[in-house]
Design an enzyme around this catalytic site. Structure first.
Site, short mmCIF file in Angstrom:
data_model
loop_
_atom_site.label_atom_id
_atom_site.label_comp_id
_atom_site.label_asym_id
_atom_site.label_seq_id
_atom_site.Cartn_x
_atom_site.Cartn_y
_atom_site.Cartn_z
N ASP A 177 3.98 44.42 17.16
CA ASP A 177 4.93 45.77 17.97
C ASP A 177 4.35 45.62 20.01
O ASP A 177 3.43 46.58 19.96
CB ASP A 177 5.03 47.09 18.45
CG ASP A 177 6.58 47.49 18.79
OD1 ASP A 177 5.89 47.19 19.78
OD2 ASP A 177 7.20 48.31 18.36
N HIS A 178 4.24 44.16 20.75
CA HIS A 178 3.19 45.02 21.61
C HIS A 178 3.82 46.08 22.84
O HIS A 178 2.68 46.09 23.38
CB HIS A 178 3.20 43.68 23.23
CG HIS A 178 4.87 43.52 23.15
ND1 HIS A 178 6.26 43.26 22.90
CD2 HIS A 178 5.46 44.26 24.58
CE1 HIS A 178 7.49 43.14 23.30
NE2 HIS A 178 6.93 43.83 24.78
N HIS A 240 10.46 49.45 18.95
CA HIS A 240 10.01 50.06 19.58
C HIS A 240 9.60 51.16 20.09
O HIS A 240 9.46 52.55 19.67
CB HIS A 240 10.22 49.05 21.15
CG HIS A 240 9.93 47.85 21.22
ND1 HIS A 240 8.72 47.44 20.71
CD2 HIS A 240 10.81 46.78 21.68
CE1 HIS A 240 9.13 45.24 20.85
NE2 HIS A 240 9.75 45.70 21.86
P1 NAD Z 1 8.77 28.56 21.03
O1 NAD Z 1 10.06 28.12 21.13
O2 NAD Z 1 7.49 28.91 22.58
O3 NAD Z 1 6.74 28.39 20.52
C1 NAD Z 1 7.05 27.68 18.67
C2 NAD Z 1 6.51 27.23 18.65
O4 NAD Z 1 6.82 26.64 17.39
C3 NAD Z 1 5.96 25.84 19.44
O5 NAD Z 1 4.85 25.66 19.29
C4 NAD Z 1 6.51 24.16 18.74
O6 NAD Z 1 5.76 23.31 18.83
C5 NAD Z 1 6.16 25.21 17.12
N1 NAD Z 1 6.64 25.03 15.62
C6 NAD Z 1 7.49 24.43 15.73
N2 NAD Z 1 8.35 24.44 14.86
C7 NAD Z 1 7.15 23.76 13.81
C8 NAD Z 1 6.47 23.38 12.75
N3 NAD Z 1 7.84 22.62 11.94
N4 NAD Z 1 5.18 23.32 12.42
C9 NAD Z 1 4.96 23.40 13.33
N5 NAD Z 1 4.94 24.21 14.55
C10 NAD Z 1 5.96 24.27 14.99
O7 NAD Z 1 8.70 30.40 21.15
P2 NAD Z 1 7.61 31.30 21.53
O8 NAD Z 1 9.04 31.84 22.28
O9 NAD Z 1 6.01 31.19 21.80
O10 NAD Z 1 7.95 32.77 20.09
C11 NAD Z 1 6.98 32.75 18.98
C12 NAD Z 1 6.98 34.27 18.61
O11 NAD Z 1 6.47 35.07 19.10
C13 NAD Z 1 8.39 34.47 18.15
O12 NAD Z 1 8.61 35.29 16.92
C14 NAD Z 1 8.97 35.22 18.76
O13 NAD Z 1 10.08 35.66 18.56
C15 NAD Z 1 7.14 35.66 19.50
N6 NAD Z 1 7.80 36.89 20.81
C16 NAD Z 1 7.30 35.57 22.01
C17 NAD Z 1 7.75 35.96 22.86
C18 NAD Z 1 7.59 35.90 24.30
O14 NAD Z 1 7.46 36.26 25.19
N7 NAD Z 1 8.39 34.10 24.87
C19 NAD Z 1 7.83 37.64 22.78
C20 NAD Z 1 7.88 38.32 21.92
C21 NAD Z 1 7.40 38.19 20.42
#
Ligand code: NAD
Length: 507
Positions: A177-178, A240
């Site tokens: 939980d950042h 949060h």
């Molecule tokens: P994103 O969609 O940008 O990235 C998803 C990644 O998963 C990509 O690298 C994609 O290639 C990979 N992927 C998808 N299907 C796949 C498969 N079958 N096999 C292998 N790789 C696969 O998502 P994100 O925004 O980076 O978010 C990732 C996690 O972090 C999520 O759980 C999200 O809730 C969490 N999160 C993200 C943020 C943010 O700022 N982006 C903030 C808080 C939490």
């Protein structure tokens, strides 16, 4: 400082989170010497990238941070890319070979940290494969960092937890939980437990109410599709807000360590009253933003946003009143408020103390304001972001021949320089996980209890498919109902940034 020997495998290595947060955070740990020579990172995702391509992406994501090109290039040389579909069992064999090879090459003692930076639908599949395909047989430690959301309600969270605990021990699981990595969230404990002044008064004898605000001025941006399924309650309150509430409400821990802090937080969460449907209607308000204008800029309403159902009943705003049924807090409302497209971005906590028992000044008259004197309640404010610091409001006397009360504020804010040098939440949290310290991560029992609290509210709202969802104009601090909620108890929101714009005719 001892460098950490570790192999970090990032699932979702081409994703947004990895590029915007994880790589810069790892680089800062490198600059500070926590990571040095004996570390390697495997990035995995579906795209067929080469190591060279991957390293270019790493270099781009740390472009403004490196002090020299040589430093950046040496750092990036520790990164390896493995194209991998997490559903394909065979791919894990390739991943294991690479992991074993890097382990030997960098002499990592078999320490492995897995970062699941992917859609939560894959969390279970990945951990199962890590075990079945022998990724967890090396000599050293095996830890897993799990991104949010952890389930979408108690039942799904419990099922996910079962899958993960079949593979990893609770002590090896780091649920992110950042917010818990933020400097000022960690500072809540310093303010509470290092000041006699506050801790002695931190209870229902002296505190009237507590207000937790997590306001965003952005709309749903490009996350409309995800957000419409989630809503503010699950997106912000379950994690949060309840975490912040637990830190504010918990009893002083016997020692400032993971086990003791955790046990106090869990007790606090368990004491939060679980509402039935009628109580939800009385204590919680939802809202949805509609078109609005602030400071000359027009914003569209939620239902007009991209990828949002035009008939959506998803809430973009929540305000509510929690009660904590224990000796310390009985009778003290904890108000929470969060939403999108509010007036300003800001996370701040207001602790509103009770008024003095007798007003000695009720007979003095303020000639100018033509009213009787009434001391304002003392308020301790903790500013989490974007400004960081705290303030305490007190009553003094206005200089002059009359006896007029003058509310003053003792104010401390971290300087821009300190803020610029504050470690990113992700940097602190990754370092914690490398140190094996889970204090700033959420334990399963915390997650479970938070879902139970939120599920009751969600259920009541889902069962009510007919009543209008209150609306608020973009740029305001929420629907009227949120103001009535707190006014019913004779209080008001301490933080009202919208007034500033109203006074200037800009809202
Ligand atoms: P994103 O969609 O940008 O990235 C998803 C990644 O998963 C990509 O690298 C994609 O290639 C990979 N992927 C998808 N299907 C796949 C498969 N079958 N096999 C292998 N790789 C696969 O998502 P994100 O925004 O980076 O978010 C990732 C996690 O972090 C999520 O759980 C999200 O809730 C969490 N999160 C993200 C943020 C943010 O700022 N982006 C903030 C808080 C939490």
């Amino acid at each position: 400082m001892q460098e950490k020997k570790v192999l970090i495998t990032i699932f979702g290595g081409t994703g947004d989170l990895a590029q915007r947060k994880l790589y810069p955070s790892l680089f800062r740990l490198y600059q500070k010497g926590h990571l040095k020579d004996q570390f390697a990172v495997i990035g995995t995702a579906r795209r067929p990238w080469s190591n060279e391509k991957y390293r270019e992406v790493i270099l781009a994501s740390i472009a403004n941070l490196a002090s020299s090109e040589e430093q950046a290039v040496t750092f990036a040389s520790h990164f390896y890319y493995q194209s991998h579909d997490v559903n394909d069992t065979n791919h894990y064999a390739t991943l294991k070979n690479l992991a074993d090879e890097l382990d030997r090459e960098y002499e990592l003692d078999g320490n492995r940290l897995f970062y699941l930076a992917m859609s939560p639908t894959f969390f279970g599949t990945i951990v199962n494969h890590l075990k079945s395909q022998g990724m967890l047989t090396s000599e050293g430690y095996h830890r897993v960092i799990i991104e949010k959301p952890f389930g979408t309600d108690f039942a799904t969270a419990e099922a996910l937890n079962k899958e993960i605990t079949n593979v990893f021990d609770e002590s090896e699981i780091y649920r992110i939980d950042h917010y818990l990595g933020k400097e000022m969230i960690q500072s809540i404990s310093a303010v509470r437990f290092a000041n006699m002044l506050f801790e002695a008064m931190w209870n229902n004898r002296y505190i009237d109410n507590v207000q937790i605000n997590l306001a965003e001025n952005l709309g749903v941006e490009e996350r409309g599709g995800y957000y419409d399924q989630s809503g503010a309650l699950k997106d912000m309150v379950q994690n949060h807000i309840l975490q912040v509430l637990a830190l504010l409400a918990m009893d002083p821990p016997a020692a400032f360590n993971e086990a003791e802090i955790r046990s106090e937080k869990i007790k606090a969460l368990r004491a939060i009253r679980l509402y039935d449907e009628e109580e939800v209607a009385k204590n919680f308000v939802r809202g949805q933003y509609v078109e609005g204008k602030i400071a000359g800029r027009k914003y569209q309403g939620y239902k007009e946003e991209e990828n949002v159902n035009p008939d959506s009943r998803t809430e973009t705003f929540v305000a509510g009143r929690f009660y904590i049924d224990n000796f310390r807090w009985s009778g003290v409302p904890f108000y929470v408020r969060t939403g999108k497209r509010m007036t300003e971005k800001g996370t701040r906590i207001n602790i509103v103390f009770k008024s003095v028992p007798i007003n000695l000044f009720s007979h003095s008259f303020d000639e100018e304001k033509q009213n009787l004197q009434k001391p304002e309640p003392n308020v301790l404010t903790i500013y989490i972001q974007p400004t960081e610091g705290f303030s305490l409001s007190l009553n003094g006397k206005e200089v002059g021949n009359n006896f007029n009360l003058l509310p003053v504020k003792l104010d401390y804010r971290n300087s821009a320089e300190i803020i610029a040098n504050t470690p990113e939440a992700y940097e602190k949290l990754i370092l914690d996980s490398l140190n094996g310290d889970g204090t700033n991560f959420t334990h399963w029992q915390e997650v479970a209890q938070s879902w139970k609290i939120v599920d009751q509210i969600r259920k009541a709202w889902d069962n009510d498919t007919t009543s209008e969802i209150p609306t608020y104009a973009a740029g305001t601090m929420g629907p009227d109902e949120a103001f009535h909620l707190i006014a019913e108890d004779g209080f008001e929101w301490v933080w009202q940034p919208d007034n500033w714009y109203r006074e200037r005719g800009e809202l």
